[in-house]
Structures are given as C-alpha cells and as structure tokens.
Design an enzyme around this catalytic site. Sequence first.
Site, PDB file in Angstrom:
ATOM      1  N   HIS A  90       0.836  -1.212   0.000  1.00 55.96           N
ATOM      2  CA  HIS A  90       0.000   0.000   0.000  1.00 55.96           C
ATOM      3  C   HIS A  90       0.864   1.251   0.000  1.00 55.96           C
ATOM      4  CE1 HIS A  90      -4.145  -1.592   1.447  1.00 55.96           C
ATOM      5  NE2 HIS A  90      -4.082  -1.449   0.133  1.00 55.96           N
ATOM      6  N   ARG A 120     -10.939  -6.949  -9.078  1.00 50.29           N
ATOM      7  CA  ARG A 120     -10.564  -8.139  -8.305  1.00 50.29           C
ATOM      8  C   ARG A 120     -11.459  -8.206  -7.068  1.00 50.29           C
ATOM      9  NH1 ARG A 120      -4.971  -6.376  -9.906  1.00 50.29           N
ATOM     10  NH2 ARG A 120      -3.928  -8.147 -10.879  1.00 50.29           N
ATOM     11  N   ARG A 131     -14.466  -9.658 -11.981  1.00 52.12           N
ATOM     12  CA  ARG A 131     -13.874 -10.995 -12.033  1.00 52.12           C
ATOM     13  C   ARG A 131     -14.412 -11.811 -10.867  1.00 52.12           C
ATOM     14  NH1 ARG A 131      -7.503 -12.059 -11.515  1.00 52.12           N
ATOM     15  NH2 ARG A 131      -7.839 -11.560  -9.319  1.00 52.12           N
ATOM     16  N   GLU A 133      -5.017 -17.250 -18.794  1.00 54.82           N
ATOM     17  CA  GLU A 133      -3.809 -17.095 -17.973  1.00 54.82           C
ATOM     18  C   GLU A 133      -3.120 -18.428 -17.719  1.00 54.82           C
ATOM     19  OE1 GLU A 133      -4.904 -15.060 -14.348  1.00 54.82           O
ATOM     20  OE2 GLU A 133      -6.743 -16.186 -14.142  1.00 54.82           O
ATOM     21  N   ASN A 172       0.238 -11.982 -15.795  1.00 54.96           N
ATOM     22  CA  ASN A 172       0.963 -12.292 -14.552  1.00 54.96           C
ATOM     23  C   ASN A 172       1.019 -13.805 -14.354  1.00 54.96           C
ATOM     24  OD1 ASN A 172       0.711  -9.565 -14.385  1.00 54.96           O
ATOM     25  ND2 ASN A 172      -0.798  -9.549 -12.749  1.00 54.96           N
ATOM     26  N   ASP A 173      -0.141 -14.432 -14.508  1.00 54.66           N
ATOM     27  CA  ASP A 173      -0.168 -15.889 -14.355  1.00 54.66           C
ATOM     28  C   ASP A 173       0.278 -16.601 -15.622  1.00 54.66           C
ATOM     29  OD1 ASP A 173      -0.904 -16.591 -11.710  1.00 54.66           O
ATOM     30  OD2 ASP A 173      -2.874 -15.720 -12.071  1.00 54.66           O
ATOM     31  N   ARG A 175       5.690 -16.484  -9.529  1.00 53.84           N
ATOM     32  CA  ARG A 175       5.733 -15.040  -9.765  1.00 53.84           C
ATOM     33  C   ARG A 175       6.102 -14.229  -8.529  1.00 53.84           C
ATOM     34  NH1 ARG A 175      -0.752 -13.829 -10.739  1.00 53.84           N
ATOM     35  NH2 ARG A 175      -0.612 -11.915  -9.575  1.00 53.84           N
ATOM     36  N   CYS A 225      -5.056  -7.693 -19.121  1.00 56.62           N
ATOM     37  CA  CYS A 225      -5.179  -7.033 -17.816  1.00 56.62           C
ATOM     38  C   CYS A 225      -4.034  -7.367 -16.872  1.00 56.62           C
ATOM     39  CB  CYS A 225      -6.525  -7.356 -17.170  1.00 56.62           C
ATOM     40  SG  CYS A 225      -6.718  -9.100 -16.837  1.00 56.62           S
TER      41      CYS A 225
END
Length: 586
Positions: free
Chosen positions: A195, A302, A338, A439, A462-463, A473, A510
């Site tokens: 954050h 998400r 999602r 993914e 990413n995946d 990752r 994405c």
Amino acid sequence: MSMALSGIGVSRGIAIGKAHILQHGNIDVTESELPANLVEQEVNRFRQAVHTARQQLQSIRERIPEDTREDIAAFIDTHLLMLDDNTLAAAPIDLIRARHCNAEWALKLRRDAIVEVFDKMNDAYLRTRRDDIDHVINRIQRVLLNDAAEPGRADTDHLHGAIVLAGDLTPADTVLLQHEGIVAFVTEYGGPLSHTAILARSLRIPAIVGMHNVTRYVHDGEQVILDGQAGILIASADENLLKHYRNRQYDEKQWRIELDKLKHVPAVTIDNKPIQLMCNVELPVDIEAANREATEGVGLYRTEFLFMNRSDTPDEEEQYKCYLDVLNRLQGRPLTIRTLDLGADKEVDGGHPGDRLCTNPALGLRAIRLCLRDKDLFRPQLRAILRTSAHGPVRMMIPMLSNSQELLQVISLVNEIKQELRQEGHGFNPDMPVGGMIEVPAAALSATFFARHLDFMSIGTNDLIQYTLAIDRIDDEVNYLYDPLHPAVLRLIQMVIMAGESAGIPVTMCGEMAGDPRYTRLLLGMGLTEFSMHPASLQEVKQVVKSSSLQELAPLVRRLLETQEPEEISSLLDTINADIDLPAQG
Ligand code: PEP
Ligand code: MG
C-alpha cells in the site's frame, strides 16, 4: 567519490535533498511470565494500547487536509478496521489469559500466526497485505513499549525537503511525511505492490523500496540524489553529477506536465485507430483514482478483497451492494467483475473447502476450480453480479479457466441462475457478457475453442508468464526468469489475439504487461486494442499509443515475433521504442 545503492523503484521522479533517517523498524519483544493476579491488569494494558493506537490513527486521519483525495484516507481506514477486527484485538487477550504472558509477547505470537497464513498466499497483491498487518501491530507494540517514534511528532521543520530513509513506512506515516514536506523516501523492506508503494505513486512522491541496509550506508543529514524510476540512491555526488540530476529533475517535471494534459484526450494512434484504455481496481475506492485518470472503464475488478480480513463470507446482498457501488461510481462506463480468485493457499477466515495444506498452491484448487467445487461460495457471487447487471454495463470474467468443461459448467450455472432470478422477479441483463481470463497456457493454446463460447477474453499475463515459464511469480529467487518477452509467452499472446479476431470477440490484456509502456507498441503491433492497468500507468501508456503508427509497427513486430533469439528480440524492441521516454528496465 560518489556511492550508488539500488533498490526497487516504485514511484518515478528525481529528488535531491538531505537524508533523514527514521528509526522505527522492527520491534524486538521478549516473553515475561506473569503471576496469576496480574493477568487481568495486563489484559487491560493491552486494551488500552489498542484504544490509544486507534486514537492515534484517528488523529492522523483528521490531520489529512480536506483537499486530500478520498482513497488516501481509505488506506488509514483500512488500518482502523484492522484494529477493530477480533483477530488482532481479541485473540491476544485469550493468549495473555491462557499463557500468563505479557501483552507484547501475546501480540507477537498472534502476528506470527497471521503472517504465516499470508506468506503461504500465492497472489502477490494479497500477500503484500501482510505489510498492513505488520504496520498495525507495530503501532500497538510502540504504544505498549511507550515508544513515541512516529514521524510528524517533532522536528517537523527538519523534514522539509528531506529524503526519508526508513526500515519501513506505513501508509499513515507516508501521508504525514508528505504533509511535512518530504520530497522522496526509501525503505529497506516492502515490495512494489505494498500500500505504501501504491500510495507513493498516487501522491507522486519519488520512492524506492527494498533497499536493504540503506540506513547503515547513508548518514543522517548527508545530501543524496534519488531516482525513483531507476531505483537508485546516490550519496556523495560531485558537482557534475548533481548538475546532471538537476537537469533530469527539470525534464521529469516537464514530462509530468505533458502527461497530465493527456487526461481528457482520447487514446488514438497516429493512423487513427482508437485504443481502449481501462483500469484494474481492487477496492471500491480505487475507482476514484481510475476516474481521475478519465478511464474508459474497469477491465479487471478483483473481488477477492471483499472476502479478506474478516471472519465471515459476504452474502449475496452485501456483494450486490458493493458491486453496485462500484458500478455507480463509474457513471455509465463498463465494469468487468472478475469472479473469485481465491485458492487453497488464500485462506479466508470464513472458511471454504480450499482450507487445507497443498504442496503446490498455484496449481491447486484455486479460482474457478474452487468456485465450481464450492457452489455455496460461487452462487451468491454469480447472483450478485447478475443483479448488478440490471443497472449498467457489467461484464463477468472467469479467472484461471484451463479446460472446456469448466467453461461449459460456468455457462450452464449462469443460465440456471438467470432462470432462478427471473422466477424470483429480480432484474438482470439477460445478455450480460461472460468472458474468460486466459492465464493458463492450455487456455491460450485452446483459445479458438474458448473464443467460440465466450463474449470476450482477457489475457492475464501475470499468471500466463508464471505458468508458461514455470516460475513462481512471487519467488525472488527466480524473479530474473520472469520474462514477458520470452518467445513462448509472445506466441501464446499472439494466439489469443488472433483467436479473438477470427471469432469476432474483443481481447483485452489485464496483467501487469498491459500497463508497462515498454510493451505498449509491441502489443499494439500484435493487434491488441484493449488494455487494462493500474490507474497510475494510464497516461504513460496513452502517450505511447498516441505516438505510434500501427502501419509502421507491423513489419518490425512481425520480425520480432519470428525470431527466437533473445538479443534480437531485445534489439528489435529498442528499435520499436526508439523515440519514446521509457522507465528503466526493472
Ligand atoms: C494476471 O494473472 O495477469 C491477472 C491480472 O490476475 P492476478 O494478477 O489477479 O492473478
Ligand atoms: Mg491471474
């Protein structure tokens, strides 16, 4: 002689100023055994510390000037909510009573147990939320230990124009420090998804994280130069180096001014091809950041967040209200929700069948696999998403599809739920688009099949990169292998884009690759026309789009996709990007 230290650059910008070392890193506590008659007194001491920590946070929140944006206060609200959570506020009391130990030790034991759960998580974003837990616990520990070390308590003049070096900074610290006039910061710990890192980007404070031992090498009060893009801190710079960085600082400011002017300009290539740029969001408040960048919509919402940091599972009504709130904040622009991407590793306190040990969580019962196994978890979410679709442009997106049965099962479940909602008299959009994340390499290789059954596809790089290259990752040890330009990755991306084109359905990207301006032209040349990314990247990507010609890119990108030689790929990418100002190679 000058000395350069490197870390992870998380917020772009050049700063020159005096180093100010903040000492409040990890807190060491030891166990003391209490006589039985002092146990309740210790419980009260702990309660009082939680109360004081809450008062401190509330006072920081009140000190945030009125014109500060809503999402910044939300970071502090998250910590306030954690203080109210039984996991933190009540569990240590049970430990004090059971073990007859001091409050500091009980809190440490509780922290270790929570952190162990977070460390097993497979999702980088959720895993870094353990930083928040640490920040809140450290605050209570500081109160218990009567440690007043908090930025902004004293010496505020001292901080004006300073570059702060610290073990770690909480979001609350970061807000306070910015109001006290610091120009940049470096932390020894923390990752790019914390954050604090996100906040630095939103507040536009140049920042570097993960610069181990920086507080040992740099002296308090010494003049330093910080390059938040390259992740470099320079001490003992000579006049020439200082001059060089002063010039770069000026260029950087001009670049930022130009970028801000793009906000309300459409993303269109030189040869007039409109490109859709959307944002990824995790919390309803993230929409504010997306709106400030004049996003065309949300390409990835998400939803896992709604299920974290709580002891129960949100029911249909709560989810419906939350999704509707996000949709309303978007004021008519599309929202892609999602479905849950929780897994065996991502424990939620409410419990689900995935709560079991699993040797290879990334390959285990996660995302759609878990949802199809646990319909009590999945159905309320599908109902809530469908009900939200009655109020605006909602799309539903399924994570981690890997075979046709999963897809067909979801479609049949969605149809069943539509029937149910109809009978109950609930409104919904009967044509709500249902898309899938591509993914997993198997899904990319079967993209023509998936494209026939889906309304859109979204490439989760990413995946996809993790599974294609067989590298975790979030494992630092193999991070050097994480390569979006690997020919195998590029080939899979190309297959998905082409499958979408032949089936006549939109393809979005994405994953992080979509928000990295180094890859924008490559992706445009591959035929990608929809990108979804962190709001902070949107104008940078737009700037690249606006300076690109698809016609000119086509032959170069074709050549890049034909070669398997890493050096040739890298040199062709340099040629493709030759005239644009890009962040340094991470
Ligand atoms: C991805 O895998 O690229 C993606 C966007 O999903 P997440 O990062 O949430 O796994
Ligand atoms: Mg993913």
